[in-house]
Design a protein around this motif. Structure first.
Motif, mmCIF file in Angstrom:
data_model
loop_
_atom_site.group_PDB
_atom_site.id
_atom_site.type_symbol
_atom_site.label_atom_id
_atom_site.label_comp_id
_atom_site.label_asym_id
_atom_site.label_seq_id
_atom_site.Cartn_x
_atom_site.Cartn_y
_atom_site.Cartn_z
ATOM 1 N N LEU A 262 74.181 15.241 0.649
ATOM 2 C CA LEU A 262 74.901 16.041 -0.339
ATOM 3 C C LEU A 262 76.287 16.445 0.152
ATOM 4 N N TYR A 263 76.402 16.700 1.483
ATOM 5 C CA TYR A 263 77.652 17.276 1.991
ATOM 6 C C TYR A 263 78.459 16.355 2.900
ATOM 7 N N LYS A 264 77.960 15.175 3.227
ATOM 8 C CA LYS A 264 78.662 14.355 4.217
ATOM 9 C C LYS A 264 80.061 13.932 3.754
ATOM 10 N N ASP A 265 80.281 13.808 2.435
ATOM 11 C CA ASP A 265 81.603 13.421 1.933
ATOM 12 C C ASP A 265 82.631 14.527 2.111
ATOM 13 N N SER A 266 82.164 15.726 2.445
ATOM 14 C CA SER A 266 83.094 16.837 2.690
ATOM 15 C C SER A 266 83.640 16.821 4.112
ATOM 16 N N VAL A 267 83.117 15.927 4.935
ATOM 17 C CA VAL A 267 83.558 15.832 6.330
ATOM 18 C C VAL A 267 84.776 14.920 6.412
ATOM 19 N N ASP A 268 85.858 15.428 6.994
ATOM 20 C CA ASP A 268 87.095 14.649 7.100
ATOM 21 C C ASP A 268 86.989 13.571 8.168
ATOM 22 N N VAL A 269 86.355 13.894 9.291
ATOM 23 C CA VAL A 269 86.136 12.911 10.355
ATOM 24 C C VAL A 269 84.661 12.979 10.739
ATOM 25 N N LEU A 270 83.917 11.949 10.375
ATOM 26 C CA LEU A 270 82.478 11.918 10.649
ATOM 27 C C LEU A 270 82.218 10.995 11.842
ATOM 28 N N ILE A 271 81.837 11.587 12.968
ATOM 29 C CA ILE A 271 81.579 10.850 14.208
ATOM 30 C C ILE A 271 80.065 10.781 14.409
ATOM 31 N N GLU A 272 79.521 9.572 14.461
ATOM 32 C CA GLU A 272 78.067 9.402 14.590
ATOM 33 C C GLU A 272 77.744 8.481 15.772
ATOM 34 N N PRO A 273 77.659 9.053 16.970
ATOM 35 C CA PRO A 273 77.349 8.248 18.162
ATOM 36 C C PRO A 273 75.996 7.555 18.018
#
Length: 727
Positions: A262-273
């Protein structure tokens, strides 16, 4: 007038617009939960530091709350890396503790069982969690102690929020104030593993249950730019649900995963190691951190743009980690109902801690009180009640008076079995302890004692009644050939006085009645004995010293057990040959067991051991007179002495001295490889030499060991296996 008003209005509007365009956007850093995977956040922090990005707000869940909380109070990414790499996470995320923190009377009983069930209202309870978290909370308080200088989390150098789940009201709880250590402990309290935290009428567990990636909290706090580090994998395939463990993990975090989408598109820089397979691999900390760093570098272009927007207003990082002392005006105690005991503890704490408290002074007192074995945990918090005034609050959780305990055990001597025990404290009268444990297997065993303590000396005096029963198998060899096997029933019952002479030492003196019954399991008999019974009385004086740091895989310390005794009024009945009149079994005896462990570095430990027994007896013709048997790699009970290279119970000696030297290497977390050489003198004129290799794992159900040994006096290599412990 109207043109002038329009000009003024245009001027102020333009100035306001210009200020808004140049003002610093509020940057939030959101760190997800993920046990060991969460260490990747440290690598992300390193990249942010290199780019000059200092968040205005950090939101953390579970491991993300620990990393984020430390960063928020002033630790740098490098300092957090040093802390986490030196932290024994397996110790804090399990029931492990340093054995030196227990009184001598508690050491042998510690870490014997897999499960512990409090008896509440005459029924076994599943408890609130396997791990109370005593050691973990002390550790979190130690590394966050400087944060007590702040009244709330808004005052931190970086504003901070920790997310927990309130299972009582089925809602998210966000920590904004109070003890940072408490907030971190609550945020990472995995249900059924850790006992929940009770706080302000709420029952708090791991925040990942409802909100593992707190982007929604960052938005509520007014974040303009959100940088997120998420170490949990969201997309799943059908094969990811092929085990109960994986299915349970998915169900437990179902709500969090829906919120993430629901909220991941609100993240400007999404870092997923990509560290999903590193869930419990704390021994791979450096690798996880490096993955986090490399993954963050993949987003360097976006991060540089953010750095450009915030560089003109970036504030130098404030370091607060050197705050170690706080003035204490009040001490409060919760959880102890006995007013006299509560008052005595209060006076002790008031006197020892004084008016200025450090975490080391507080921790020392808690450790001393915890040694008694009467508490499940002891917590502490500092509460700011004035400009430079604090209240020190202690929260005691007494153990249930009665506990049911279960474990498992396997050895070659007794086969696979279940260990069941009951421990009860202060039930019959104050300062008493009753304990009984039984091994249910092909060769059963029972240990029981009841102790009453009197505080007549600095450390204590007491009396103890005890009973032991063991059924095992004795093998008789001659020229490397097995002649026969005997079953041996061993009964000991007696009383002894105990003097606790120090935290690590105890002196005992007493009397016991011993009964041994032997029965040949084959048609072949040895020394014309098919069935034999021995009854004897023993008086003894013994000394026990134990300064080891671990019960099974010690890295440092000494253990010494020595006893002198005299057997008298011995009666021997050989039901086959009727030789009762010709044998005198009265004798004196001396027993010694000494071991020293020395850590060379973080991987290598040297073990040195000496075991000896001498029976002062004229007639040594009958093997049934002697309690100890030598052989095997892992002794199962106090009547068996390990000698690497020999089969189990290979020698039944009158007297012996065995010296061994071992070198143990720690391969990984809880995984050990050990080599041993030993030499023995038996019956004054028989010499034995042997050695071997052993592979061991400190598993959740107890130590698991597999070994291969070889002796110069026995041609065939021996294989040995052991799991758990009954000693």
């Amino acid at each position: 007038m109207k043109p002038i008003l329009l000009i003024l209005l245009f001027f102020f509007s333009f100035q306001f617009y210009a200020q808004d365009k140049t003002s610093k956007p509020k940057v939030a850093l959101v760190l997800s939960g993920g046990t060991a995977k969460g260490l990747a956040h440290i690598g992300v922090l390193k990249v942010l530091e290199e780019q000059g990005i200092r968040p205005d707000l950090i939101i953390g869940t579970s491991m993300g709350s620990i990393i984020g909380g430390l960063y928020a109070i002033g630790y740098s990414a490098d300092e957090i890396e040093q802390i986490t790499s030196k932290t024994d996470w397996f110790k804090y995320l399990s029931n492990d503790m340093d054995l030196r923190n227990l009184n001598i009377e508690e050491k042998d009983d510690f870490d014997e069982y897999v499960y512990n069930f409090p008896i509440e209202k005459k029924k076994p309870s599943l408890g609130k969690g396997v791990i109370y978290g005593h050691e973990l909370e002390l550790y979190l308080n130690r590394i966050t102690f400087p944060a007590y200088k702040y009244s709330n989390f808004d005052e931190f150098p970086i504003k901070f929020r920790a997310i927990a789940t309130d299972v009582l009201h089925n809602e998210i709880y966000v920590f904004k104030e109070g003890s940072l250590a408490l907030a971190l402990r609550a945020s990472m309290s995995i249900p059924s593993l850790f006992e929940p935290i009770r706080y302000k009428g709420k029952v708090l567990v791991d925040g990942g249950i409802l909100d593992n990636f707190g982007v929604d909290i960052a938005l509520k706090e007014g974040a303009d730019i959100i940088i997120g580090s998420n170490v949990e994998r969201i997309s799943k395939s059908e094969n990811d649900f092929d085990t109960y463990k994986n299915l349970f993990a998915q169900l437990m975090m179902l709500h969090s995963k829906q919120k993430y989408k629901l909220y991941k598109d609100s993240v400007d820089v999404l870092i997923e190691p990509p560290v999903i397979e590193m869930g419990a691999k704390f021994d791979k900390a450096q690798k996880i951190i490096d993955i986090g760093y490399k993954t963050a570098l993949n987003h360097l272009e976006k991060l540089k743009k953010i750095a450009q927007r915030v560089k003109n207003t970036n504030v130098k990082k404030e370091y607060t980690i050197h705050e170690k002392y706080f003035p204490i005006s009040q001490i409060a105690i919760r959880g102890i109902n006995d007013l006299s005991y509560k008052y005595s503890i209060y006076n002790r704490l008031r006197k020892s801690i004084g008016l200025i408290a450090s975490y080391s002074a507080i921790e020392k007192e808690i450790t001393d009180l915890y040694r008694s074995g009467q508490f499940s945990y002891i917590k502490y918090y500092l509460e700011k009640i004035g400009d430079n005034e604090y209240k020190l609050l202690f929260d005691f959780a007494p153990k249930a008076k009665t506990n049911l305990q279960l474990g498992v055990h396997y050895s070659e001597q007794v086969d696979l079995g279940v260990i069941a025990g009951i421990e009860s404290r202060n039930t019959l009268s104050p300062n008493t302890k009753f304990k009984i444990k039984a091994r249910i297997s092909k060769y059963p065993g029972v240990d029981q004692y009841f102790a009453k303590y009197f505080k007549t000396t600095k450390y204590g005096f007491g009396v103890k009644q005890f009973f032991n029963y063991t059924l095992d198998k004795i093998s008789i060899y001659e020229d490397q050939e097995k002649l026969t096997d005997y079953s041996r029933h061993s009964f000991d019952i007696g009383m002894k006085a105990i003097w606790i002479t120090g935290q690590n030492s105890i002196l005992e003196s007493g009397y016991k009645f011993q009964k041994r019954y032997f029965k040949s399991l084959f048609k072949t008999n040895y020394q014309n004995i098919r069935n034999a019974e021995i009854n004897r009385n023993t008086i003894f004086l013994s000394y026990y010293f134990n300064s080891l740091d671990d019960k099974y895989f010690s890295e440092r310390g000494v253990i010494l057990k020595t006893q002198i005794g005299y057997n008298f009024s011995t009666k021997f009945d050989d039901k086959f040959s009727k030789e009762k009149a010709f044998i005198n079994g009265d004798c004196g005896k001396i027993d010694l067991r000494l071991a020293k462990y020395l850590s060379l570095n973080e991987h290598w430990v040297v073990e040195t051991k000496v075991t000896a027994e001498y029976n002062i007896i004229d007639d040594s013709s009958k093997f049934v007179f002697f309690d100890k048997v030598l052989g095997g790699a892992y002794s199962d009970n106090n009547y068996q002495i390990a000698f690497w290279g020999m089969p189990n119970s290979y020698i039944v000696p009158t007297n012996y001295t065995i010296a061994s030297l071992g070198l143990r290497y720690k391969i990984g977390e809880r995984i050990y490889l050990k080599s041993v050489i030993n030499a023995g003198i038996v019956n004054l004129d028989e010499y034995y030499f042997g050695g071997g290799l052993s592979f061991s794992f400190k598993s959740p159900i107890g130590p698991l060991s597999i070994g291969i040994t070889k002796s110069l006096q026995y041609n065939t290599p021996q294989f040995h296996i052991s799991m758990g412990s009954f000693r």
